[in-house]
Scaffold this motif. Structure first.
Motif, mmCIF file in Angstrom:
data_model
loop_
_atom_site.group_PDB
_atom_site.id
_atom_site.type_symbol
_atom_site.label_atom_id
_atom_site.label_comp_id
_atom_site.label_asym_id
_atom_site.label_seq_id
_atom_site.Cartn_x
_atom_site.Cartn_y
_atom_site.Cartn_z
ATOM 1 N N PRO A 1 -7.869 33.797 39.349
ATOM 2 C CA PRO A 1 -6.937 33.841 40.486
ATOM 3 C C PRO A 1 -6.480 32.438 40.848
ATOM 4 N N GLY A 2 -5.242 32.405 41.394
ATOM 5 C CA GLY A 2 -4.695 31.144 41.866
ATOM 6 C C GLY A 2 -3.748 30.503 40.886
ATOM 7 N N LYS A 3 -3.794 30.909 39.629
ATOM 8 C CA LYS A 3 -2.878 30.393 38.629
ATOM 9 C C LYS A 3 -1.633 31.266 38.589
ATOM 10 N N GLU A 4 -0.435 30.665 38.633
ATOM 11 C CA GLU A 4 0.799 31.437 38.636
ATOM 12 C C GLU A 4 0.899 32.326 37.404
ATOM 13 N N GLU A 5 0.490 31.784 36.238
ATOM 14 C CA GLU A 5 0.598 32.581 35.022
ATOM 15 C C GLU A 5 -0.390 33.745 34.999
ATOM 16 N N ASN A 6 -1.381 33.706 35.903
ATOM 17 C CA ASN A 6 -2.373 34.771 35.969
ATOM 18 C C ASN A 6 -2.015 35.838 37.002
ATOM 19 N N LEU A 7 -0.915 35.652 37.702
ATOM 20 C CA LEU A 7 -0.536 36.585 38.758
ATOM 21 C C LEU A 7 0.370 37.679 38.191
ATOM 22 N N LEU A 8 0.006 38.910 38.434
ATOM 23 C CA LEU A 8 0.807 40.044 37.995
ATOM 24 C C LEU A 8 1.944 40.265 38.996
ATOM 25 N N HIS A 9 3.187 40.143 38.542
ATOM 26 C CA HIS A 9 4.351 40.365 39.399
ATOM 27 C C HIS A 9 4.856 41.790 39.190
ATOM 28 N N ALA B 1 4.428 35.239 30.329
ATOM 29 C CA ALA B 1 5.610 35.466 29.497
ATOM 30 C C ALA B 1 5.749 36.928 29.081
ATOM 31 N N ALA B 2 4.716 37.732 29.304
ATOM 32 C CA ALA B 2 4.751 39.142 28.904
ATOM 33 C C ALA B 2 5.314 40.002 30.030
ATOM 34 N N SER B 3 6.117 40.996 29.670
ATOM 35 C CA SER B 3 6.698 41.866 30.695
ATOM 36 C C SER B 3 6.991 43.242 30.122
ATOM 37 N N VAL B 4 7.136 44.195 31.001
ATOM 38 C CA VAL B 4 7.552 45.551 30.647
ATOM 39 C C VAL B 4 8.413 46.060 31.790
ATOM 40 N N ASP B 5 9.507 46.765 31.458
ATOM 41 C CA ASP B 5 10.372 47.285 32.517
ATOM 42 C C ASP B 5 10.941 48.636 32.120
ATOM 43 N N LEU C 1 1.164 49.563 29.918
ATOM 44 C CA LEU C 1 0.592 48.376 30.560
ATOM 45 C C LEU C 1 -0.051 47.428 29.554
ATOM 46 N N ASP C 2 -0.496 47.961 28.426
ATOM 47 C CA ASP C 2 -1.120 47.099 27.407
ATOM 48 C C ASP C 2 -0.144 46.071 26.863
ATOM 49 N N SER C 3 1.153 46.252 27.115
ATOM 50 C CA SER C 3 2.140 45.255 26.691
ATOM 51 C C SER C 3 1.956 43.942 27.443
ATOM 52 N N LEU C 4 1.281 43.989 28.594
ATOM 53 C CA LEU C 4 1.095 42.782 29.403
ATOM 54 C C LEU C 4 -0.004 41.886 28.836
ATOM 55 N N TYR C 5 -1.109 42.506 28.431
ATOM 56 C CA TYR C 5 -2.207 41.790 27.776
ATOM 57 C C TYR C 5 -3.166 42.851 27.235
ATOM 58 N N PRO C 6 -3.946 42.525 26.250
ATOM 59 C CA PRO C 6 -4.848 43.514 25.654
ATOM 60 C C PRO C 6 -5.814 44.093 26.691
ATOM 61 N N GLY C 7 -5.884 45.419 26.735
ATOM 62 C CA GLY C 7 -6.805 46.090 27.654
ATOM 63 C C GLY C 7 -6.287 46.233 29.064
ATOM 64 N N ALA C 8 -5.042 45.823 29.313
ATOM 65 C CA ALA C 8 -4.506 45.894 30.688
ATOM 66 C C ALA C 8 -4.469 47.327 31.202
ATOM 67 N N GLY C 9 -4.149 48.281 30.330
ATOM 68 C CA GLY C 9 -4.016 49.669 30.775
ATOM 69 C C GLY C 9 -5.270 50.204 31.417
#
Length: 409
Positions: free
Chosen positions: A10-18, A31-35, A93-101
């Protein structure tokens, strides 16, 4: 709640899920996203949005069933269909990072929940926070987040549509507060832009038209203000079957009068007043028609001559209402028939979505009745297959009277 360890600090911008649910549906982590432009089904997105909005509360399997298969239209193997949908949600959701789903959507007794332990920024939560603020500047900020509203591509679904309507009400309240704030500061361009943006989502809100016209007048753009009114007038007639209110008409007159500033040569005045010669009745906007009517009432009181009003209403032959396409066609055909069948000194205006009103100077009730019957018969003869019939009401005005008594013809 499942507290599976997050691979992010937590606290790192790249670690924040938008997470965006307003204007569009998207999730981004670094840099990873899904829409919602990707090829997932509506059911996948609907389940995902419902889980995100639950913010940690367990969404029961029954809730998901009602959400995904409303009206009892359940598949034969409901349990398998539910598992398939949740599998696709997690796969998305796995498109964001491995195991995200499996980290973000956790299984709970009787249902599923969104894992709020993963650091995230949710635009919907920020929007609701800003709307609840007593600070008008923060409410103004809320309007900038709203865009086209809550998950626009899902609004045809009952649950999403209802939530979208609730959020639209909050947005419009914030718009009104924001407009007051901008007007008080003299930020007229921003006020005009905000009212214009809000009108895309609430096209029948008269107060927004009025505030936009006022802002344009403050910016020295009376022509643009008159165009706003004319667009409003056409939309209200076609969709609401009504005319703009008194405040909008008053602002329109103010804008129209502002188009001529300074002294104007008499020859230029005559040029402005002149019209291209034409035969038949004069067609005008209802606001102009009212002025003509009041002038005619005065003239009748002076001359002692009778005047009549006639109202043509398009109705369905079999009862009920005409659909919008048929009504527009009927009203266009009727206008083209009316004008050449009336005198040059008569006036015609559209006073509602299904009505024209006629001003017939120096016409007795009997003469007016004969004219209207002739028009009605001509319409029946020219359009024998039209689904519409014409109902005529004649309002004779005796000299000295201010109002007329309607008589069905």
């Amino acid at each position: 709640m499942n507290k599976a360890p997050s691979p992010f600090r937590p606290g790192k911008e790249e670690n924040l899920l938008h997470i965006r649910l307003l204007d569009q549906l998207s999730l981004r982590m670094g840099a990873a996203s899904v829409d919602d432009s990707s090829g997932h089904s509506k059911k996948t997105w609907l389940a995902l949005v419902c889980l995100i909005c639950s913010q940690g509360r367990t969404v029961t399997r029954q809730e998901l069933t009602d959400l995904l298969w409303p009206g009892g239209r359940q598949p034969s193997n409901l349990a398998n269909a539910m598992k398939t949908t949740l599998y696709r949600v997690r796969g998305c959701l796995d498109s964001l990072y491995p195991g995200a789903g499996h980290q973000l959507v956790v299984s709970q007794p009787g249902g599923y929940a969104w894992n709020t332990q993963v650091p995230a920024w949710l635009d919907l939560a920020e929007f609701e926070r800003l709307c609840a603020s007593d600070n008008p500047e923060e409410q103004l900020q809320a309007t900038g987040l709203f865009g086209q509203g809550f998950v626009p591509k899902l609004q045809a679904e009952p649950w999403a549509g209802e939530k979208a309507r609730q959020l639209l009400s909050a947005y419009l309240a914030a718009v009104q507060t924001g407009l007051g704030f901008l007007e008080a500061q003299g930020r007229w361009q921003q006020a005009a832009d905000l009212a214009g943006q809000a009108l895309k989502l609430a096209p029948l809100d008269q107060s927004l038209y009025c505030r936009r016209m006022k802002a344009l007048l403050q910016l020295g753009q009376p022509l643009a203000a008159t165009q706003v009114y004319e667009d409003m007038n056409q939309l209200f007639l076609s969709q609401a079957g009504a005319l703009p209110g008194d405040e909008a008409q008053a602002i329109y007159r103010q804008a129209a009068s502002a188009l001529n500033t300074g002294a104007v040569a008499s020859a230029a005045i005559l040029d402005q007043l002149a019209e291209t010669y034409s035969t038949g009745a004069y067609f005008c906007e209802y606001d102009v028609f009212r002025a003509l009517y009041r002038l005619q009432v005065r003239d009748s009181a002076r001359s002692g001559e009778e005047t009549s009003l006639a109202v043509f209403t398009a109705v369905h032959r079999q009862g009920g209402e005409l659909n919008q396409r048929s009504l527009n066609l009927v009203m266009g055909n009727l206008l083209r028939l009316l004008l050449p069948m009336l005198r040059n000194g008569d006036a015609v205006s559209r006073c509602s979505a299904s009505q024209y009103v006629l001003l017939l100077p120096r016409a007795s009730f009997e003469n007016s009745q004969a004219v209207c019957q002739r028009i009605r018969k001509a319409f029946q003869r020219q359009y024998p297959h039209s689904p519409a019939a014409l109902r005529v009401t004649i309002c004779p005005l005796q000299p000295g009277q201010q109002t007329a008594l309607p008589v069905e013809s």
